[in-house]
Design a protein around this motif. Structure first.
Motif, short mmCIF file in Angstrom:
data_model
loop_
_atom_site.label_atom_id
_atom_site.label_comp_id
_atom_site.label_asym_id
_atom_site.label_seq_id
_atom_site.Cartn_x
_atom_site.Cartn_y
_atom_site.Cartn_z
N SER A 103 114.89 56.47 14.60
CA SER A 103 115.77 57.55 15.03
C SER A 103 116.85 56.96 15.93
CB SER A 103 115.00 58.63 15.79
OG SER A 103 114.70 58.20 17.10
N ASP A 142 117.29 63.29 13.96
CA ASP A 142 115.93 63.50 13.51
C ASP A 142 115.23 62.15 13.38
OD1 ASP A 142 116.11 66.26 13.43
OD2 ASP A 142 116.87 66.30 11.37
N ILE A 143 113.95 62.21 13.08
CA ILE A 143 113.15 60.99 12.93
C ILE A 143 112.88 60.78 11.45
CG2 ILE A 143 110.99 59.86 13.56
CD1 ILE A 143 110.95 61.80 16.02
N ARG A 150 113.47 66.47 15.15
CA ARG A 150 113.35 66.05 16.55
C ARG A 150 113.43 67.27 17.45
NH1 ARG A 150 117.09 65.62 20.56
NH2 ARG A 150 118.70 66.17 19.02
#
Length: 857
Positions: free
Chosen positions: A615, A620-621, A636
């Motif tokens: 990230s 976001d991841i 996230r």
């Protein structure tokens, strides 16, 4: 008569243990009990002992049982105590008419003669209400001439409310206890409450800093901060209200000696007559009197001195003086509060508190209790046994002859807890029914924790387990209550999130732009921006944090790789959305870019799903496989600004992704843990690293085989930090974990060693610890598991009993070893009758029969 709290039976609150830096302070006696006749005086010596090497300041105060600090307690239906009102001129109305007469069953006296300021015995009253503005000239003279009397009243624990507003300009009287001066400053406007909440504000429901608190011509005088700071013998004050127009304190409370003074600059009588409306100052008279009664301290007890210094490794003596002037017969209790602080920087140190209770029996029967505590096993005296009155904390200790005494105890029922080292704690009832002398003796029981084995050692290869059976005997005359704990050796016993090591490595690397850190193959790998130059670097440090090598990163960039991850084979880093997988020797093995807007500032390796988690600070991841495919996207949480990622697969809450964020106001580091699948997250730790900034992290169990730890690079200055996450105790388990063993009985236990998932060529050492109430309080058993690669070759000595024996052992001969040769020695001695395997095959030497061809056949 001054009001005091009456209790039918009280015990004494004992000292709470205290440690201040290297100092240890204790008190003797722990609790005071006296018997006294009305109007007599008794002084009891108290000794404070400082066993440390730092001087300690102490101050003495008193409080009634169950009363909260500074009277911030709950409201009562009835106002307790007797009040005195002094006012000889009307000034917009007599306060008696608009306040005191409006309260049902209020016990008070109104003094309207100026000479009353000279003649009235102030100690007969719980609290005083004094009007000083617009009073007669004789009243003003008597007030000024007798101020010392009122100061004595307050300094010994009394409470006064003084209303000073007037229409007489600067020439009016303005003295109060401690010499507080005011400024003549008449204002038309509203009251502003605050800035700090206090009991009166809370009870009235006023909002802090509200500006619509009406009061007409509210303040005639105010109290500048400089004046407040010059009050004599005052350690604390609080502003209740400010004049809205000038912002100066208009109503305050301050300490004077042991007592409190509440001062108001409002015009005398005007508020109570014209503004007795809910929400205004003129509506709080009843609540104000209640607060004053709560703040009042007793007049029948005092300390000489009231403050002082306990020198290092020395003692300080003081006297607690009891003087029940005109008090009714009964039992009275008061807490003695001894506040302690280091002599240096006292204002910066939280005060510590020792509390004992003083109990005073006035004209009522008491008993002197004595006795002996002995060992039930041999009748020997028990020294230093402690007798505690349960729930009341009254304590006495036995001498070298096992004897104790507690004089002047009020009649009643007491529950006493008796404890001594290596003896079982006992709770007994003592009933004191009549005055005189009472002898009460007790014999103490003991228990013993004696394990059949104290050392356990086993060699296992990964994936194998072994069980030891042992027992614990109780040879004492009382029950043994135990709980089993497991303890590792060394730093692995650190608490979760405890900082285990920090090393500034910026100078060693010659780089002030260090960012990512991983531990792999017994070395640290640190990514650095090479001070903003090229090429960016990967620095190699040994376990002593010494730089032993370096190699270049694989692309030129201002910062280089901001975080690193390790998958067990390759180290991973990213620059501008391109990911690089490389060996610990600096050879690039994998390179790819991802089809999302991602730089890859934060990285972690998920060993369960075999993916990279990546990230940026506010993206976001993304879960990315080794081929560069984004296989999952996780939302996230908006609160998390991500500076580093780490994965702990064993997290007990399934929040396995750990996130480093900046702390409150960008100070320190907040550690969150997150379940990326369902977005559940929680704050689990705050790391105080001063001005340090969070950067890359790794969670690993390879740096310390006993622990999961967080390895992190913290910037400004750049340093390598290691925090404890969790100790690895799964390799040894004990059952049962708690219980009771009766006298002359034993209990069986199973110790299981499990090498599953443990690295080879390591010895895991720990202790099985029995925490118990028997002799010694703790019994530790040594446990060692040696994890080796390949089959374990070993020899064991086995004790056999007369008759049949069932043997289970972990002997591991070579594959296909001849069975008859293997057991020849025990066959020759006649120790073995038959051998049988899991297939039902057996060897009977007496019949020369064997269908077990070989080991493992």
């Amino acid at each position: 008569m001054k009001s005091v709290k009456f209790v039918t039976l009280s015990a004494l609150l004992i000292m709470a243990g205290i440690n201040i830096a290297s100092a240890q302070v204790s008190i003797e006696p722990i609790g005071i009990a006296v018997a006294i006749e009305n109007e007599d005086t008794i002084a009891v010596d108290v000794t404070l002992t400082n066993n440390g090497d730092t001087d300690i300041l102490y101050t003495i105060d008193f409080d009634e049982p169950e009363a909260e600090e500074r009277g911030q307690g709950p409201r009562r239906d009835d106002i307790e105590g007797t009040f005195a009102l002094f006012q000889d001129a009307e000034t917009f109305g007599y306060v008696d008419t608009y306040v005191f007469q409006q309260i049902d069953d209020l016990d008070y006296e109104w003094f309207r003669n100026a000479d009353d300021l000279v003649d009235v015995d102030l100690d007969d009253y719980t609290a005083l209400w004094v009007e000083t503005g617009n009073q007669s000239d004789a009243y003003k003279r008597n007030w000024d001439g007798n101020l010392e009397r009122f100061e004595d009243y307050v300094s010994h624990g009394g409470v006064m409310f003084i209303e000073q507003g007037h229409n007489e300009g600067n020439n009016a009287t303005h003295t109060t206890p401690g010499g507080l001066d005011y400024v003549w400053d008449p204002q038309e406007g509203n009251l502003s409450v605050g800035p700090d909440e206090n009991w009166l504000v809370e009870q009235m429901g006023w909002e802090i800093n509200r500006v619509d608190f009406q009061g007409g011509s509210f303040t005639h005088v105010t109290y500048p901060e400089d004046n407040l700071n010059e009050i004599e013998d005052c350690d604390w004050y609080q502003v209740i209200a400010e004049g809205r127009d000038n912002g100066e304190a208009a109503i305050i409370i301050y300490e004077y000696g042991r007592g409190n003074v509440i001062v108001s600059g409002s015009p005398c009588g005007h508020q109570w007559r014209n503004h007795n409306v809910q929400g205004r100052w003129g509506s709080c008279g009843e609540t104000l009197l209640e607060w004053m009664s709560l703040l009042s301290k007793p007049g029948w007890i005092m300390s000489v001195p009231e403050e002082g210094v306990i020198d290092a490794n020395s003692t300080a003596e003081l006297e607690i003086i009891f003087s029940p002037l005109e008090m009714e017969a009964g039992v009275y209790e008061m807490y003695v509060l001894i506040e302690l602080a280091e002599s240096d920087n006292r204002d910066d140190l939280d005060e510590n508190l020792i509390m004992i209770s003083a109990i005073m029996s006035v004209g009522t029967p008491i008993a002197n209790v004595t006795g002996t505590i002995t060992d039930a096993a041999n009748d020997n005296p028990v020294e230093d046994a402690k007798l505690d009155v349960s729930g009341h904390y009254f304590a006495r200790f036995t001498d070298e002859n096992g004897q104790y005494s507690a004089d002047n105890m009020p009649l009643g029922d007491y529950e006493v807890t008796i404890s001594a080292t290596d003896f079982l704690t006992t709770v007994e009832e003592i009933n004191i029914e009549e005055d005189g002398d009472l002898e009460w003796n007790l014999a103490l029981l003991h228990s013993e924790c004696t394990p059949s084995e104290r050392q356990f050692f086993m060699q296992l290869e990964p994936g194998y387990t072994h069980e030891f059976e042992f027992q614990v005997d109780n040879g004492g005359n009382g029950p043994l209550t135990y709980a089993v704990d497991r303890r590792l050796l060394g730093d692995a016993n650190a608490e979760p999130f405890e900082l285990r090591q920090t090393d500034e490595i910026q100078d060693a690397c010659g780089d002030d732009m260090l960012a990512g850190a991983v531990f792999a193959e017994e070395q640290f790998f640190i990514s650095g921006g090479n001070n903003g130059g090229n090429p960016n670097k990967i620095y190699i440090l040994n376990t002593d944090r010494e730089v032993v090598g370096e190699f270049d990163q694989f692309v030129e960039d201002r910062y280089g790789m901001r975080d690193l991850a390790y998958d067990g084979e390759l180290i991973w880093g990213a620059v501008e959305g391109t990911f690089y997988g490389f060996t610990t020797t600096g050879e690039l093995e994998i390179e790819f870019s991802v089809d999302v807007n991602l730089e890859g500032r934060a990285l972690a390796w998920d060993p369960v799903d075999q993916v990279l988690l990546a990230s940026d600070i506010s993206t976001d991841i993304f879960a990315i496989n080794r081929d560069g495919d984004v296989v999952e996207t996780y939302n996230r949480p908006a609160e998390l600004r991500i500076y580093g990622l780490g994965v702990w697969p064993d997290d007990p809450d399934d929040c396995y992704l750990y996130v480093f964020c900046r702390g409150p106001d960008n100070v320190g580091i907040n550690v969150f843990k997150l379940n990326p699948v369902n977005s559940e997250y929680m704050l689990v730790a705050y790391f105080d690293v001063g001005d340090g900034r969070p950067s890359g992290i790794q969670i690993t169990n390879q740096l310390d085989v006993y622990s999961w730890v967080i390895v992190s690079l913290v910037q400004n200055p750049d340093r390598l930090n290691v925090w404890q996450l969790d100790a690895r105790k799964e390799w040894f388990q004990v059952t049962p974990t708690a219980g009771v063993i009766e006298p002359d009985e034993h209990e069986g236990f199973v110790l299981t060693l499990d090498a599953t998932g443990l690295p080879t060529d390591n010895d895991f050492c720990g202790e099985v610890v029995f925490m118990h109430d028997g002799i010694g309080q703790e019994t530790a058993l040594d446990v060692t598991l040696s994890v080796v690669e390949g089959r374990v070759q070993t020899t064991r000595d086995i004790d056999l009993h007369i008759g049949w024996n069932t043997i289970s052992t972990n002997l591991q001969p070579n594959d296909n070893e001849n069975i008859e040769g293997l057991v020849d020695s025990i066959v020759t001695t006649g120790a073995m009758i038959m051998m049988k395997n899991t297939n039902g095959d057996f060897y009977r030497p007496a019949y020369d029969f064997n269908n077990i061809q070989a080991w493992n056949s």
